[in-house]
Design a protein around this motif. Sequence first.
Motif, mmCIF file in Angstrom:
data_model
loop_
_atom_site.group_PDB
_atom_site.id
_atom_site.type_symbol
_atom_site.label_atom_id
_atom_site.label_comp_id
_atom_site.label_asym_id
_atom_site.label_seq_id
_atom_site.Cartn_x
_atom_site.Cartn_y
_atom_site.Cartn_z
ATOM 1 N N ARG A 97 51.144 42.358 34.543
ATOM 2 C CA ARG A 97 50.779 41.007 34.985
ATOM 3 C C ARG A 97 49.388 41.007 35.633
ATOM 4 O O ARG A 97 48.609 40.073 35.439
ATOM 5 C CB ARG A 97 51.831 40.461 35.947
ATOM 6 C CG ARG A 97 53.189 40.295 35.292
ATOM 7 C CD ARG A 97 54.172 39.527 36.140
ATOM 8 N NE ARG A 97 54.271 39.906 37.525
ATOM 9 C CZ ARG A 97 55.160 40.756 38.024
ATOM 10 N NH1 ARG A 97 56.042 41.344 37.230
ATOM 11 N NH2 ARG A 97 55.178 41.019 39.323
ATOM 12 N N TYR A 98 49.083 42.054 36.377
ATOM 13 C CA TYR A 98 47.768 42.177 37.012
ATOM 14 C C TYR A 98 46.673 42.224 35.944
ATOM 15 O O TYR A 98 45.667 41.525 36.038
ATOM 16 C CB TYR A 98 47.714 43.430 37.892
ATOM 17 C CG TYR A 98 46.357 43.671 38.490
ATOM 18 C CD1 TYR A 98 45.956 42.997 39.630
ATOM 19 C CD2 TYR A 98 45.461 44.550 37.893
ATOM 20 C CE1 TYR A 98 44.699 43.199 40.175
ATOM 21 C CE2 TYR A 98 44.207 44.757 38.424
ATOM 22 C CZ TYR A 98 43.826 44.088 39.568
ATOM 23 O OH TYR A 98 42.579 44.280 40.095
ATOM 24 N N LYS A 99 46.878 43.052 34.921
ATOM 25 C CA LYS A 99 45.883 43.180 33.852
ATOM 26 C C LYS A 99 45.705 41.852 33.114
ATOM 27 O O LYS A 99 44.588 41.491 32.730
ATOM 28 C CB LYS A 99 46.281 44.284 32.878
ATOM 29 C CG LYS A 99 46.105 45.667 33.476
ATOM 30 C CD LYS A 99 46.578 46.751 32.539
ATOM 31 C CE LYS A 99 46.453 48.114 33.204
ATOM 32 N NZ LYS A 99 46.981 49.189 32.356
ATOM 33 N N GLU A 100 46.791 41.120 32.921
ATOM 34 C CA GLU A 100 46.710 39.822 32.256
ATOM 35 C C GLU A 100 45.896 38.833 33.097
ATOM 36 O O GLU A 100 45.035 38.122 32.573
ATOM 37 C CB GLU A 100 48.116 39.270 32.013
ATOM 38 C CG GLU A 100 48.135 37.997 31.212
ATOM 39 C CD GLU A 100 49.534 37.479 30.916
ATOM 40 O OE1 GLU A 100 49.692 36.255 30.826
ATOM 41 O OE2 GLU A 100 50.473 38.300 30.784
ATOM 42 N N ALA A 101 46.153 38.801 34.387
ATOM 43 C CA ALA A 101 45.405 37.897 35.274
ATOM 44 C C ALA A 101 43.937 38.312 35.338
ATOM 45 O O ALA A 101 43.034 37.469 35.256
ATOM 46 C CB ALA A 101 46.022 37.895 36.673
ATOM 47 N N GLU A 102 43.700 39.599 35.457
ATOM 48 C CA GLU A 102 42.330 40.115 35.527
ATOM 49 C C GLU A 102 41.560 39.760 34.247
ATOM 50 O O GLU A 102 40.405 39.332 34.304
ATOM 51 C CB GLU A 102 42.371 41.623 35.736
ATOM 52 C CG GLU A 102 41.019 42.254 35.942
ATOM 53 C CD GLU A 102 41.128 43.755 36.155
ATOM 54 O OE1 GLU A 102 40.447 44.239 37.066
ATOM 55 O OE2 GLU A 102 41.878 44.433 35.426
ATOM 56 N N ALA A 103 42.201 39.923 33.094
ATOM 57 C CA ALA A 103 41.554 39.605 31.815
ATOM 58 C C ALA A 103 41.231 38.114 31.721
ATOM 59 O O ALA A 103 40.163 37.732 31.211
ATOM 60 C CB ALA A 103 42.451 40.027 30.650
ATOM 61 N N THR A 111 40.893 41.249 43.152
ATOM 62 C CA THR A 111 40.402 42.537 43.656
ATOM 63 C C THR A 111 41.224 43.000 44.855
ATOM 64 O O THR A 111 41.642 44.160 44.923
ATOM 65 C CB THR A 111 38.910 42.425 44.050
ATOM 66 O OG1 THR A 111 38.161 42.061 42.895
ATOM 67 C CG2 THR A 111 38.380 43.736 44.603
ATOM 68 N N VAL A 112 41.470 42.096 45.788
ATOM 69 C CA VAL A 112 42.252 42.443 46.982
ATOM 70 C C VAL A 112 43.675 42.835 46.600
ATOM 71 O O VAL A 112 44.206 43.851 47.068
ATOM 72 C CB VAL A 112 42.252 41.271 47.996
ATOM 73 C CG1 VAL A 112 43.270 41.492 49.101
ATOM 74 C CG2 VAL A 112 40.859 41.086 48.589
ATOM 75 N N ILE A 113 44.292 42.057 45.733
ATOM 76 C CA ILE A 113 45.662 42.350 45.310
ATOM 77 C C ILE A 113 45.708 43.669 44.540
ATOM 78 O O ILE A 113 46.638 44.460 44.704
ATOM 79 C CB ILE A 113 46.233 41.189 44.460
ATOM 80 C CG1 ILE A 113 46.298 39.905 45.289
ATOM 81 C CG2 ILE A 113 47.612 41.545 43.902
ATOM 82 C CD1 ILE A 113 46.972 40.027 46.637
ATOM 83 N N GLY A 114 44.684 43.925 43.730
ATOM 84 C CA GLY A 114 44.614 45.199 43.014
ATOM 85 C C GLY A 114 44.600 46.379 43.971
ATOM 86 O O GLY A 114 45.264 47.394 43.736
ATOM 87 N N GLY A 115 43.874 46.249 45.068
ATOM 88 C CA GLY A 115 43.842 47.311 46.079
ATOM 89 C C GLY A 115 45.202 47.523 46.724
ATOM 90 O O GLY A 115 45.616 48.670 46.965
ATOM 91 N N ILE A 116 45.902 46.427 46.995
ATOM 92 C CA ILE A 116 47.246 46.517 47.586
ATOM 93 C C ILE A 116 48.198 47.206 46.607
ATOM 94 O O ILE A 116 48.952 48.102 46.983
ATOM 95 C CB ILE A 116 47.779 45.116 47.964
ATOM 96 C CG1 ILE A 116 46.987 44.543 49.140
ATOM 97 C CG2 ILE A 116 49.271 45.177 48.290
ATOM 98 C CD1 ILE A 116 47.283 43.079 49.424
ATOM 99 N N ILE A 117 48.144 46.799 45.352
ATOM 100 C CA ILE A 117 49.029 47.377 44.336
ATOM 101 C C ILE A 117 48.766 48.874 44.214
ATOM 102 O O ILE A 117 49.699 49.679 44.206
ATOM 103 C CB ILE A 117 48.846 46.664 42.979
ATOM 104 C CG1 ILE A 117 49.359 45.226 43.062
ATOM 105 C CG2 ILE A 117 49.554 47.438 41.869
ATOM 106 C CD1 ILE A 117 48.966 44.362 41.879
#
Length: 142
Positions: free
Chosen positions: A38-44, A107-113
């Motif tokens: 889901r993160y990769k989909e949102a990032e894309a 970016t912030v959520i990616g760091g948390i994940i």
Amino acid sequence: MEKVVVQTGAKTYQIADQDGNDLGVFRFIPSDAGILKRYKEAEAFFAGINDRIKGKDFEEILPELEKEAGEKIDLLFGAPVSEKFFKITSPFTVLESGETFAEQIITVIGGIIEKELEAREKAQQERVRKYTAKYTKEESKA
């Protein structure tokens, strides 16, 4: 009726702006097995925005882009949180850093994940090591 409590791994995060003003409290499961997809989909989605707006009237397509941005953020969290994030500004507001507000959230959520997944992996390895240690010791004695 009996109540059963299960551990989901959900964590609560208080989100504040640079001045310490609360933007909201969000609860999600940062180690959810599906969160990376889901993160990769949102990032894309956010990385591809420039291609989607080329040659178009940004003001005209902004409402649809904001709606899609909200859907991607909600999908990422697995909960309807975009309204809280974007009540103060559009997801496409450009910040001093040059990134959009939504990109900063990603970016912030990616760091948390990343942090949570590393901690959970370490805990899992320690748990496995604890249960296999006695067999490893026995093998080294042989």
